[in-house]
Design a protein around this motif. Sequence first.
Motif, PDB file in Angstrom:
ATOM      1  N   LEU A 170       2.045 -10.753 -13.648  1.00 48.84           N
ATOM      2  CA  LEU A 170       1.186  -9.579 -13.508  1.00 48.84           C
ATOM      3  C   LEU A 170       1.095  -8.811 -14.824  1.00 48.84           C
ATOM      4  O   LEU A 170       0.006  -8.393 -15.240  1.00 48.84           O
ATOM      5  CB  LEU A 170       1.713  -8.667 -12.405  1.00 48.84           C
ATOM      6  CG  LEU A 170       0.991  -7.325 -12.234  1.00 48.84           C
ATOM      7  CD1 LEU A 170      -0.492  -7.530 -11.916  1.00 48.84           C
ATOM      8  CD2 LEU A 170       1.662  -6.497 -11.147  1.00 48.84           C
ATOM      9  N   SER A 171       2.229  -8.641 -15.507  1.00 51.92           N
ATOM     10  CA  SER A 171       2.207  -7.931 -16.788  1.00 51.92           C
ATOM     11  C   SER A 171       1.386  -8.706 -17.819  1.00 51.92           C
ATOM     12  O   SER A 171       0.713  -8.111 -18.669  1.00 51.92           O
ATOM     13  CB  SER A 171       3.639  -7.703 -17.297  1.00 51.92           C
ATOM     14  OG  SER A 171       4.217  -8.889 -17.823  1.00 51.92           O
ATOM     15  N   ILE A 197       3.129  -3.150  -6.153  1.00 50.82           N
ATOM     16  CA  ILE A 197       1.832  -3.382  -6.787  1.00 50.82           C
ATOM     17  C   ILE A 197       0.751  -2.536  -6.122  1.00 50.82           C
ATOM     18  O   ILE A 197      -0.098  -1.945  -6.797  1.00 50.82           O
ATOM     19  CB  ILE A 197       1.476  -4.874  -6.735  1.00 50.82           C
ATOM     20  CG1 ILE A 197       2.490  -5.683  -7.558  1.00 50.82           C
ATOM     21  CG2 ILE A 197       0.060  -5.117  -7.258  1.00 50.82           C
ATOM     22  CD1 ILE A 197       2.351  -7.180  -7.411  1.00 50.82           C
ATOM     23  N   GLU A 198       0.783  -2.454  -4.820  1.00 56.69           N
ATOM     24  CA  GLU A 198      -0.208  -1.653  -4.110  1.00 56.69           C
ATOM     25  C   GLU A 198      -0.097  -0.173  -4.482  1.00 56.69           C
ATOM     26  O   GLU A 198      -1.102   0.531  -4.531  1.00 56.69           O
ATOM     27  CB  GLU A 198      -0.040  -1.826  -2.609  1.00 56.69           C
ATOM     28  CG  GLU A 198      -0.493  -3.188  -2.099  1.00 56.69           C
ATOM     29  CD  GLU A 198      -0.279  -3.344  -0.608  1.00 56.69           C
ATOM     30  OE1 GLU A 198       0.658  -2.694  -0.069  1.00 56.69           O
ATOM     31  OE2 GLU A 198      -1.032  -4.107   0.027  1.00 56.69           O
ATOM     32  N   GLY A 212     -10.490  -5.792   1.091  1.00 60.60           N
ATOM     33  CA  GLY A 212     -11.322  -6.674   0.292  1.00 60.60           C
ATOM     34  C   GLY A 212     -11.416  -6.306  -1.177  1.00 60.60           C
ATOM     35  O   GLY A 212     -12.388  -6.665  -1.845  1.00 60.60           O
ATOM     36  N   LEU A 213     -10.416  -5.608  -1.733  1.00 59.27           N
ATOM     37  CA  LEU A 213     -10.445  -5.276  -3.154  1.00 59.27           C
ATOM     38  C   LEU A 213     -10.339  -6.536  -3.973  1.00 59.27           C
ATOM     39  O   LEU A 213      -9.708  -7.520  -3.575  1.00 59.27           O
ATOM     40  CB  LEU A 213      -9.310  -4.317  -3.514  1.00 59.27           C
ATOM     41  CG  LEU A 213      -9.404  -2.897  -2.946  1.00 59.27           C
ATOM     42  CD1 LEU A 213      -8.123  -2.145  -3.224  1.00 59.27           C
ATOM     43  CD2 LEU A 213     -10.586  -2.155  -3.547  1.00 59.27           C
ATOM     44  N   ALA A 244      -5.804  -3.598  -6.537  1.00 59.66           N
ATOM     45  CA  ALA A 244      -6.672  -4.651  -7.064  1.00 59.66           C
ATOM     46  C   ALA A 244      -5.891  -5.691  -7.864  1.00 59.66           C
ATOM     47  O   ALA A 244      -6.348  -6.827  -8.029  1.00 59.66           O
ATOM     48  CB  ALA A 244      -7.773  -4.043  -7.938  1.00 59.66           C
ATOM     49  N   ASP A 245      -4.705  -5.328  -8.358  1.00 67.86           N
ATOM     50  CA  ASP A 245      -3.885  -6.269  -9.118  1.00 67.86           C
ATOM     51  C   ASP A 245      -3.423  -7.450  -8.267  1.00 67.86           C
ATOM     52  O   ASP A 245      -3.050  -8.498  -8.804  1.00 67.86           O
ATOM     53  CB  ASP A 245      -2.657  -5.564  -9.700  1.00 67.86           C
ATOM     54  CG  ASP A 245      -2.970  -4.802 -10.975  1.00 67.86           C
ATOM     55  OD1 ASP A 245      -4.012  -5.082 -11.593  1.00 67.86           O
ATOM     56  OD2 ASP A 245      -2.171  -3.929 -11.363  1.00 67.86           O
TER      57      ASP A 245
END
Length: 213
Positions: free
Chosen positions: A101-102, A192-193, A211-212, A198-199
Amino acid sequence: MTMAARQAEFGVKQPYKMSFTSGGLFLNECIDLAASYLETRDWDVTISQLQADGLTSSPKQKSKRRILRELVNRIETLTEDELRFLVERADRQDQALLIWLSFCRAYRLVREFTLEIVQDRYLAYQLDLSTDSFDLFFEHKAEWDDTLASTSASTRVRLRQVVFKTMREVGIISEENRIQSSYLSPQLRALIEATNPADLAVFPGVVIEGGLS
């Protein structure tokens, strides 16, 4: 740069950075880097300490410092809670996913390739990911961006190699370059949320509420 300013770079206006031309995920190094930063609270001090301690295996001091700077570019995109989770509570799988993720946050090119090519192919059940898909993606982006257009052919090859190597290390793709589902723990997903739902889209197979993308 503050974390808020760094987070603001994650949008479409973030410039393309072509500096990730060696290595891969650097999982152990990133964990050590995060742990050291949580103690020092100063990236320059952290880099100096880890460079002296030989965090990376590169024999050259200049290369060591360059790699450390690149790892800082990734790790400093993580929030305080994400850093502490990475160092103190995450298992090996969650650690790898958080470093991925980073990587996506730090490098617009990686994030866009993951969202526009990897995720789209996964959703279409077209799971084979050829290296040509990166080349075509890069060429399309280069038509609209001078930085990408001026990137040499050899650098493009190295970028592609690093992206595919990193995805294999995380498990985004298999050794045969087939896209695989990602499995996040409830704790990692919640973190994350809390930062940016969106990540979650950089993890194939993870359902995003509302649905992001």
